[in-house]
Design a protein around this motif. Structure first.
Motif: not given
Length: 371
Positions: A114-117, A122-125, A227-230
């Protein structure tokens, strides 16, 4: 001369006699049963220690000594294999201290995924340029204001996530310090770091709520929503991992340990894994005959006697009277009889409990008002 008619008369006479004898026997048994039922109820009070002879007492009730917190029976919140039992009987524990750890390899893996996701989203955002929405009717200043508000919301969300990680890190450090102190490798435990981290998290959450409540704050775009879902999935994984560490709900003393490493713990286990309680003060949970319910009140003085300490009396006061009448449990042995009386639970706070022990059976003598 004996005729058939006279023989039939003799048989009828004998049958009537047998019927009358059977009826008499049945009447005796019924009368005995009724006498046993009523007599046992009438003598229930008289059979209590000194209740009939000693006029100093308003009534007497059996009871058991328990911690002031009650006996807290700790079970596993989820099913799992016990990895470590971190305490033993008579250990002093603080609220939140780890008591038992369940095997958590799978939960750790879920949290790492989950943390990796979250990191990926975050990087994509961050790589996605913030869109500036403009129309013919909107000015450049309004579009810039929207962008600034969106950026402020993103910063607040990131701050909450960072503060949450800081709380988890502080909790892990505190757990390690507690275990080292219990093992004799440390003498002091500093809880201030965890308290500061928790305060910081609440402040950041309040700031995020303030920003989100602003009607002019734009909604999250697709990348921000991902990001919020992850992050929500990561929080759920962290909560699942936290359940595998069973902690003390209050500060107290470990009274009983039933858990062993390698055993399967389940929320439905009949026997608790641990029993803890606050034995800094003791009380008595007494079972008062329902017929004496109207004779006692809160604050009424009592004296407690224990068979283990003959000749000694322990003073106390009534602190609670249950509003419910139920079956007695202290003297329960097997199937309930029709002669058993129902009881009301009464809690008595002891002024000086030493040397009484938790679980000890006692008799509670209720003193009349004014004595």
């Amino acid at each position: 001369m004996i005729t058939p008619k006279s023989m039939m008369g003799s048989k009828k006479s004998k049958n009537k006699s047998a019927v009358r004898a059977a009826a008499a026997v049945a009447f005796v048994f019924v009368a005995a049963a009724l006498a046993a039922r009523t007599g046992a109820q009438e003598t229930a009070r008289a059979s209590r220690p000194e209740a009939a002879d000693d006029k100093r007492w308003q009534t007497v009730a059996p009871g058991r000594v328990e911690p002031s917190s009650g006996e807290i029976r700790i079970a596993a919140p989820v099913m799992g294999v016990i990895a470590q039992v971190l305490v033993k009987v008579n250990d002093k524990v603080t609220a939140g201290e780890p008591l038992i750890r369940l095997v958590d390899d799978e939960a750790q893996a879920r949290l790492a995924a989950a943390e990796a996701q979250v990191a990926f989203r975050l990087r994509a955002r961050n790589e996605e340029a913030a869109p500036v929405r403009s129309t013919a009717r909107r000015t450049a200043e309004a579009a810039i204001a929207d962008t600034d508000k969106a950026a402020a919301r993103r910063r607040a969300e990131d701050a909450v996530a960072d503060a949450d990680k800081a709380v988890a890190a502080a909790q892990a450090a505190l757990d390690k310090a507690m275990l080292e102190r219990r093992a004799g490798r440390a003498s002091d435990v500093n809880r201030e770091a965890l308290s500061r981290a928790q305060d910081r998290l609440q402040q950041q959450k309040a700031e995020l709520r303030r920003i989100e409540a602003d009607a002019n704050t734009p909604l999250a775009n697709f990348a921000e929503g991902q990001v919020n879902v992850a992050r929500a999935e990561s929080a759920a994984a962290a909560a699942g991992l936290a359940k595998l560490t069973i902690r003390a709900p209050i500060a107290g003393t470990v009274l009983q340990v039933n858990a062993k490493p390698g055993e399967l713990a389940s929320p439905t286990n009949a026997q608790p894994l641990l029993v803890i309680g606050d034995v800094s003060a003791l009380r008595v949970r007494a079972e008062l005959d329902e017929r004496d319910f109207g004779e006692i009140k809160i604050g009424q003085p009592v004296l407690v006697r224990a068979a283990a300490f003959r000749g000694r009396e322990f003073a106390g006061k009534v602190s609670f009277i249950a509003p419910l009448v139920e079956q007695g449990r202290i003297n329960a042995r097997g199937q309930r009889n029709v002669t058993d009386v129902d009881v009301v639970e009464v809690l008595v706070d002891l002024t000086q409990a030493d040397p009484l022990a938790v679980g000890m059976k006692v008799d509670v003598y209720f003193q009349p008002d004014g004595r």
